[in-house]
Write an enzyme that holds these catalytic residues in place. Structure first.
Site, PDB file in Angstrom:
ATOM      1  N   ASP A 120     -24.410   0.136  -5.902  1.00  0.00           N
ATOM      2  CA  ASP A 120     -24.973  -1.184  -5.635  1.00  0.00           C
ATOM      3  C   ASP A 120     -23.950  -2.065  -4.925  1.00  0.00           C
ATOM      4  OD1 ASP A 120     -27.213  -0.321  -6.962  1.00  0.00           O
ATOM      5  OD2 ASP A 120     -26.740  -1.372  -8.826  1.00  0.00           O
ATOM      6  N   LYS A 121     -24.446  -3.060  -4.231  1.00  0.00           N
ATOM      7  CA  LYS A 121     -23.576  -3.957  -3.468  1.00  0.00           C
ATOM      8  C   LYS A 121     -22.491  -4.575  -4.344  1.00  0.00           C
ATOM      9  CE  LYS A 121     -23.733  -8.036  -0.449  1.00  0.00           C
ATOM     10  NZ  LYS A 121     -24.610  -9.038   0.209  1.00  0.00           N
TER      11      LYS A 121
END
Length: 251
Positions: A120-121
């Site tokens: 995930d970012k």
């Protein structure tokens, strides 16, 4: 494996194919100590190839370990956010800072690198980048059950019931329960979680099912590969031959 010289240069330098052909015509490229004749010449990865006196060290496959920082996305291209591929091209590998700028230019990344899976970012930690599609497929295939370990920090305390539920499998809205996962409690709100799947936002969804929110997430292991503790967040290096072979051997 033999490649056309112009393709070799285009793959492992910033040159395009047409620019590579022009450099060759102008006598600026040497192969094994002799001036190259045309872009059609066949070369092997074992050949000595110089462009303006700089050695171009191409590899059929490249394997990179990145300690991914938060804020960049695990993709090859994006219209809004910086990708991990763009990121590593902006930053020299660990150990290169002391190398003179002229020599650094001889170290080129393959243009077809991609991340193996996604983080995930806002997630940090171990991310493999490669252009070896077969290895990536095998590492990500559900059939192989490659383990991935994460360090997790939560907003609420953990307990032994959480350990049991992770081991039994959780309903996170998929067709099946999650596969058995190993939860090791390190502190009231910190743990290591090992899973063998890679569903969208899986770790966060699993803890949400237990009524807890993930406030920090870092991947520390994937298969036989452990995040190099000497890599600061945002740093990267090429995998060793032993690390590569160990990844191949787990299949």
């Amino acid at each position: 494996m033999n490649l056309r010289l112009d393709k070799y240069l285009a793959d492992f330098t910033e040159l395009t194919r047409s620019q590579a052909k022009k450099e060759i015509r102008e006598g600026r490229v040497q192969v094994n100590g002799e001036p190259a004749k045309t872009g059609n010449d066949k070369v092997a990865f074992s050949d000595s190839i110089l462009w303006d006196g700089r050695e171009i060290r191409g590899q059929q496959y490249q394997y990179i370990m990145l300690n991914k920082p938060a804020g960049i996305i695990s993709s090859t291209a994006d219209d809004r956010d910086e990708t991990v591929v763009e990121y590593i091209k902006k930053h020299s590998p660990v150990g290169m800072d002391s190398v003179p700028e002229h020599d650094r230019k001889s170290v080129f990344l393959a243009k077809d690198l991609f991340p193996v899976g996604r983080l995930d970012k806002d997630t940090e930690g171990l991310l493999i980048l490669t252009n070896d599609g077969e290895l990536a497929h095998r590492l990500l295939s559900p059939r192989h059950h490659v383990a991935k370990k994460y360090f997790v920090r939560l907003d609420k305390d953990l307990n032994t019931t959480d350990v049991d539920k992770m081991r039994e499998g959780l309903d996170i809205g998929e067709k099946r329960l999650t596969s058995p996962a190993a939860l090791e409690i390190l502190a009231p709100r910190e743990a290591l979680l090992t899973i063998t799947e890679g569903k969208f936002h899986q770790v966060k969804r699993m803890f949400a099912k237990l009524g807890k929110n993930v406030i920090y997430l870092k991947r520390t292991e994937m298969g036989t590969l452990t995040l190099d503790e000497s890599l600061a967040v945002g740093e990267w290096r090429v995998l060793t031959e032993e690390e590569i072979q160990n990844l191949i051997n787990i299949m």
